[in-house]
Write a protein that holds these residues in place. Structure first.
Motif, short mmCIF file in Angstrom:
data_model
loop_
_atom_site.label_atom_id
_atom_site.label_comp_id
_atom_site.label_asym_id
_atom_site.label_seq_id
_atom_site.Cartn_x
_atom_site.Cartn_y
_atom_site.Cartn_z
N MET A 172 14.14 31.79 -12.07
CA MET A 172 13.76 30.48 -11.65
C MET A 172 12.62 30.03 -13.01
O MET A 172 11.84 30.85 -13.28
CB MET A 172 12.71 30.34 -10.34
N LEU A 173 12.80 28.95 -13.50
CA LEU A 173 12.13 28.18 -14.48
C LEU A 173 11.41 27.20 -14.18
O LEU A 173 11.87 25.81 -13.74
CB LEU A 173 13.10 27.87 -15.61
N CYS A 174 9.97 27.21 -13.99
CA CYS A 174 8.98 26.00 -13.54
C CYS A 174 8.40 25.49 -14.52
O CYS A 174 7.74 26.09 -15.24
CB CYS A 174 8.25 26.76 -12.30
N GLY A 175 8.38 24.19 -14.47
CA GLY A 175 7.60 23.30 -15.17
C GLY A 175 6.47 22.64 -14.35
O GLY A 175 6.30 22.94 -13.04
N GLY A 176 5.74 21.76 -14.88
CA GLY A 176 4.47 21.03 -14.39
C GLY A 176 4.84 20.21 -12.96
O GLY A 176 4.12 19.97 -12.25
N GLY A 177 6.07 19.88 -12.84
CA GLY A 177 6.69 19.14 -11.71
C GLY A 177 6.26 20.15 -10.42
O GLY A 177 6.21 19.34 -9.12
N VAL A 178 6.27 21.29 -10.36
CA VAL A 178 6.02 22.21 -9.37
C VAL A 178 4.57 21.67 -8.78
O VAL A 178 4.24 21.57 -7.44
CB VAL A 178 6.15 23.52 -9.79
N HIS A 179 3.75 21.53 -9.92
CA HIS A 179 2.05 21.13 -9.46
C HIS A 179 2.06 19.89 -8.88
O HIS A 179 1.27 19.39 -8.16
CB HIS A 179 1.20 21.66 -10.44
N ILE A 180 2.96 19.01 -9.51
CA ILE A 180 2.64 17.36 -9.00
C ILE A 180 3.40 17.46 -7.83
O ILE A 180 2.78 16.67 -7.09
CB ILE A 180 3.73 16.61 -9.97
N SER A 181 4.39 18.24 -7.46
CA SER A 181 4.54 18.10 -5.96
C SER A 181 3.86 19.09 -4.97
O SER A 181 4.10 19.01 -3.77
CB SER A 181 5.93 18.67 -5.96
N GLY A 182 2.89 19.85 -5.53
CA GLY A 182 2.08 20.61 -4.70
C GLY A 182 3.24 21.75 -4.22
O GLY A 182 3.12 22.14 -2.83
N ALA A 183 4.12 22.02 -5.02
CA ALA A 183 5.20 23.23 -4.64
C ALA A 183 4.76 24.71 -4.86
O ALA A 183 5.89 25.30 -4.75
CB ALA A 183 6.39 22.59 -5.13
N ALA A 184 3.72 25.02 -5.34
CA ALA A 184 3.74 26.33 -5.71
C ALA A 184 3.87 27.19 -4.81
O ALA A 184 4.56 28.40 -4.80
CB ALA A 184 2.20 26.51 -6.41
N LYS A 185 3.39 26.94 -3.25
CA LYS A 185 3.35 27.79 -2.35
C LYS A 185 5.00 28.12 -1.78
O LYS A 185 5.49 28.91 -1.59
CB LYS A 185 2.56 27.33 -1.14
N ALA A 186 5.46 26.87 -2.14
CA ALA A 186 7.18 26.99 -1.78
C ALA A 186 7.99 27.69 -2.93
O ALA A 186 8.86 28.38 -2.46
CB ALA A 186 7.73 25.50 -1.88
N ALA A 187 7.43 27.70 -4.16
CA ALA A 187 8.04 28.42 -5.17
C ALA A 187 7.73 30.03 -4.88
O ALA A 187 8.68 30.82 -4.94
CB ALA A 187 7.66 28.06 -6.77
#
Length: 589
Positions: free
Chosen positions: A227-242
């Motif tokens: 998995m390659l994660c960009g800043g959109g993960v944080h914009i979405s508040g998706a870190a826990k989901a990742a």
């Protein structure tokens, strides 16, 4: 400071029958419960400033309007709420451009108010008049000009809606002088606003069921998924989901600079930074048979000038902005979705197979952890270097050791962001590293740290900036002192525009430097003169003590002036200080 953002909005009974446009603006903002607001007033917005004082809106004077946007941007990135600021017409408005483009490219939700000329006198050589609407329009997600005073509450609500929907971004509300100073009998009901519009994202989209099922099958069949994660993960508040998806199926995770913290950097599944500056991730990408790109635009630095991933790689691209699909890489599957919803959906689609996949992938996960441990061991001499002037790797290692798990490191553009992106380790999932990579302007470190401190009171905040970047904004130390913000600013003092000087060295050789040197300055003395705690560190053995002392200063900002190498051959980000052959004509940013 005035009353906090959490104060109750003004009730209908307190709203006068008739008010100025400026007061209407202040009251609709109060109802939205925004974070701290920064600006520098002028005649056009005086009614707003007067109302802000009377109703207790948390508004503060800034010394440079660009820094007001930087503060709002960092506040939004760390809090997930809309950042707000304002400026007067002309030079105040045009000073916003750099910060607006940062927020636009980074997906930061902002609502920015600018005063404009009296419409009766426009284009008659009004003082400070410019075509500011035309200047600002391409620097923001949407520009809303208020032409009728009675529509002001409606259009401010519209600004919040646009700022927090889709890919979030900055919205500028342009308010002519006569609109702000005129009066109107507003209906009190107009000052009610859905508080969800003050948080981002206010709306989320999910992928089509068939696409989600296909993506799950692709990941389930892959032998070396990544998995390659960009800043959109944080914009979405998706870190826990990742983090949850990664752990459910032993899916290693690499990240961009803005995606750092998608999972903790110290997590065994972390492959670290990928792209131009990487640890082990680029090699893993080359070996992978399925890449899940999440909330990442696959821009130049993340792709090492569009060479990573290599053409032909199997890529699932998950993003909520359809225009990003195929811009730099043609994916095998497009997942049009909010990052959190998409990752949660993938985890659900894989749930019945997760345990089997996790068991099968354990050897692969162990291999990634072993490679990262090997990398850390290989660079240990740099991380513990006793060199004087101080090695950047040693400095970042001391920051890693001193920073608590919930700490926030804000990294200025260029030099500081690249070094921090490579070497700073977040200790838990979430936005613990805030670089201004939307536009990569230098000067972000101090105001960005201020925004982060306001967004996360109680969390330790460090702003990492170069001497060149700090020179641009040092006046905001006065603002930070006035607000009694207990943050730490580290000035990486190499008496140069370090990134430029290092590139000149690579391309043209030693002693071939033009306009890249600065005078030696003791920035600890500068901080002291501005009424702050200033510490100067010239020995690496003194770094830990200086950081500890800064953390005990809760009455205002501390500046640590760290004297680092002056040798341009050792300035480029990279713990091994690698040398790079740069061909003439091949621009390096």
């Amino acid at each position: 400071m005035n009353s906090s953002a959490g104060d109750d909005p003004v009730t209908s009974s307190e709203i006068p029958n008739e008010m100025t446009g400026g007061e209407a603006l202040a009251r609709i903002l109060k109802a939205a419960k925004p974070g701290p607001m920064f600006g520098m007033g002028g005649f056009q917005l005086l009614p707003f400033y007067d109302a802000a004082r009377r109703i207790g809106l948390n508004h503060n004077l800034i010394n440079d309007e660009r820094c007001a946007v930087f503060i709002a941007d960092a506040y939004a990135k760390v809090s997930g709420r809309v950042g707000v600021c304002d400026a007067t017409l002309g030079p105040g408005a045009t000073n916003l451009v750099t910060g607006l483009v940062e927020a636009l490219n980074a997906g930061s939700p902002l609502v920015v108010f600018v005063g404009d000329t009296h419409r009766m006198h426009s284009w008659k050589n009004m003082t400070q008049e410019s075509r500011q609407v035309e200047i600002l329009r391409p620097a923001c997600k949407e520009l809303i000009r208020v032409e009728m005073i009675e529509r002001l509450p409606e259009l401010v609500k519209r600004a919040f809606h646009v700022a927090t929907s889709g890919r979030p971004g900055p919205v500028v509300v342009d308010i002519p002088e006569d609109i702000c100073h005129d009066t109107f009998p507003f209906d009190p009901a107009e000052f009610e606003i859905d508080e969800a519009l003050a948080s981002s994202p206010a709306l989320r989209c999910a992928p089509a069921a068939a696409d989600l099922a296909q993506a799950a099958d692709m990941l389930a069949k892959a032998k070396r998924p990544l998995m390659l994660c960009g800043g959109g993960v944080h914009i979405s508040g998706a870190a826990k989901a990742a983090e949850a998806l990664a752990r459910a199926i032993n899916l290693p995770v690499a990240h961009t600079m803005t995606g750092k913290g998608a999972i903790a950097c110290i997590d065994p599944l972390s492959a670290g930074l990928f792209g131009r500056y990487d640890r082990i991730a680029n090699a893993l990408i080359e070996e992978s048979d399925c890449l899940l790109v999440t909330g990442c635009k696959l821009g130049e630095i993340a792709t090492k000038r569009y060479s990573v991933p290599a053409a032909g790689k199997t890529v699932i691209h998950l993003d909520n902005v359809a225009e990003e699909f195929g811009r730099t890489f043609s994916p095998a599957l497009r997942l049009w979705s909010d990052a959190r919803e998409g990752l949660t959906g993938l985890a659900s689609a894989l749930a019945d197979r997760a345990d089997a996949i996790k068991t099968r992938q354990q050897g692969y996960a162990d291999e990634v952890a072993a490679k990262m441990a090997e990398w850390r061991k290989s660079v240990e001499p740099r991380l513990t270097s006793g060199e004087r002037p101080i090695n950047m790797a040693r400095m970042l290692n001391e920051v890693n050791k001193a920073m608590p798990a919930n700490g926030v490191l804000v990294a200025d553009g260029g030099f500081a962001a690249h070094w921090g992106g490579l070497l700073y380790d977040t200790k838990e999932a979430g936005r613990g590293f805030v670089p201004d990579r939307g536009f990569a302007s230098i000067g972000y470190g101090l105001p960005g740290a201020m925004g982060a401190a306001l967004a996360a009171p109680g969390r330790r905040v460090i702003g990492l900036t170069g001497d060149g970047g700090f020179n641009m904004v040092m006046g905001e130390l006065e603002t930070a002192r006035r607000l009694k913000l207990p943050l730490t600013v580290i000035v990486v003092n190499n008496a140069a525009s370090g990134y430029v000087k290092a590139l000149q060295h690579l391309m043209y050789g030693r002693d071939a430097y033009q306009s890249s040197d600065l005078e030696e300055v003791n920035y600890a003395n500068v901080a002291t003169a501005l009424g702050c705690l200033g510490l100067r560190v010239e020995s690496p053995d003194d770094l830990a003590g200086a950081l500890a002392k800064s953390f005990t200063n809760t009455d205002g900002p501390t500046l640590i002036d760290v004297v680092v190498t002056r040798d341009p051959a050792h300035m480029l980000p990279g713990v091994d200080n690698r040398t790079v052959q740069v061909k003439k004509g091949d621009r390096v940013a």
